[in-house]
Design a protein around this motif. Structure first.
Motif, PDB file in Angstrom:
ATOM      1  N   CYS A  80      -0.934  -6.478 108.672  1.00  0.00           N
ATOM      2  CA  CYS A  80      -0.084  -5.366 108.268  1.00  0.00           C
ATOM      3  C   CYS A  80      -0.797  -4.545 107.194  1.00  0.00           C
ATOM      4  O   CYS A  80      -1.393  -5.116 106.283  1.00  0.00           O
ATOM      5  CB  CYS A  80       1.225  -5.961 107.748  1.00  0.00           C
ATOM      6  N   THR A  84      -0.143  -1.122 104.592  1.00  0.00           N
ATOM      7  CA  THR A  84       0.675  -0.032 104.064  1.00  0.00           C
ATOM      8  C   THR A  84      -0.117   0.656 102.964  1.00  0.00           C
ATOM      9  O   THR A  84      -0.749   0.007 102.140  1.00  0.00           O
ATOM     10  CB  THR A  84       2.016  -0.515 103.453  1.00  0.00           C
ATOM     11  N   ASN A 110       5.325   5.431  99.869  1.00  0.00           N
ATOM     12  CA  ASN A 110       4.427   5.521 101.014  1.00  0.00           C
ATOM     13  C   ASN A 110       3.912   6.953 101.104  1.00  0.00           C
ATOM     14  O   ASN A 110       4.660   7.905 100.922  1.00  0.00           O
ATOM     15  CB  ASN A 110       5.185   5.130 102.291  1.00  0.00           C
ATOM     16  N   CYS A 150       4.981  -4.752 103.449  1.00  0.00           N
ATOM     17  CA  CYS A 150       5.181  -4.307 104.828  1.00  0.00           C
ATOM     18  C   CYS A 150       5.872  -5.332 105.718  1.00  0.00           C
ATOM     19  O   CYS A 150       6.455  -4.970 106.725  1.00  0.00           O
ATOM     20  CB  CYS A 150       3.860  -3.864 105.440  1.00  0.00           C
TER      21      CYS A 150
END
Length: 155
Positions: A103, A105, A115, A144
């Motif tokens: 994952c 982010t 984000n 995430c």
């Protein structure tokens, strides 16, 4: 002249016990091996992200770790011409063959967890996570995906 039934049953029992102990050890070794591969995959992606940052002065604003997808200077952008490929194929999980346990982010900064999707140039921090089978004594919580238990951030 022959073995008695009790002697045969004792020998078979001992063999069964030894077999079950060795199979348990093999399972632990396999899990550890897969976790080592996952950590290596995450470190390879981390290295590619650092190279991206050195060239672009920001991290990709969105990067989907789909199996086999490339990490290029256009990752997360539309209408971009690929000039450099940092990773030709993103790694896949050793068990499922997908990227489910990985994952990524991106965030504006370590202190600002907003984000930065669709805002190129604003991503200066990220979390790259994996789901290990044996997380060890200090599992990391990932933004995430709560199931992930191994995290790396920018160097």
């Amino acid at each position: 002249k022959a073995f008695s039934l009790i002697e045969l049953m004792v020998v078979i029992g001992i063999i069964a016990i030894i077999t079950s102990i060795s199979l348990g050890s093999i399972n632990i070794i396999q899990k550890t091996s897969r976790d080592t591969q996952r950590q290596g995959d995450i470190r390879a992606i981390q290295s590619a992200l650092q190279q991206y940052y050195a060239d672009e002065n920001h991290f990709p604003d969105s990067m989907f770790l789909t199996g086999g997808a490339a990490l290029t200077n256009c990752t997360g952008l539309t209408g971009c011409t690929v000039v450099r490929t940092y990773m030709a194929n993103t790694p896949k999980d050793p068990v499922s063959g997908t990227v489910d346990p990985y994952c990524y982010t991106s965030q504006r900064s370590a202190s600002n967890p907003d984000n930065c999707t669709l805002t190129p140039g604003l991503c200066h921090y990220y979390e790259l996570c994996a789901r290990l089978e044996n997380p060890g004594g200090n599992p990391s919580t990932c933004t995430c995906d709560a199931q992930n238990n191994f995290k790396v951030t920018p160097l």
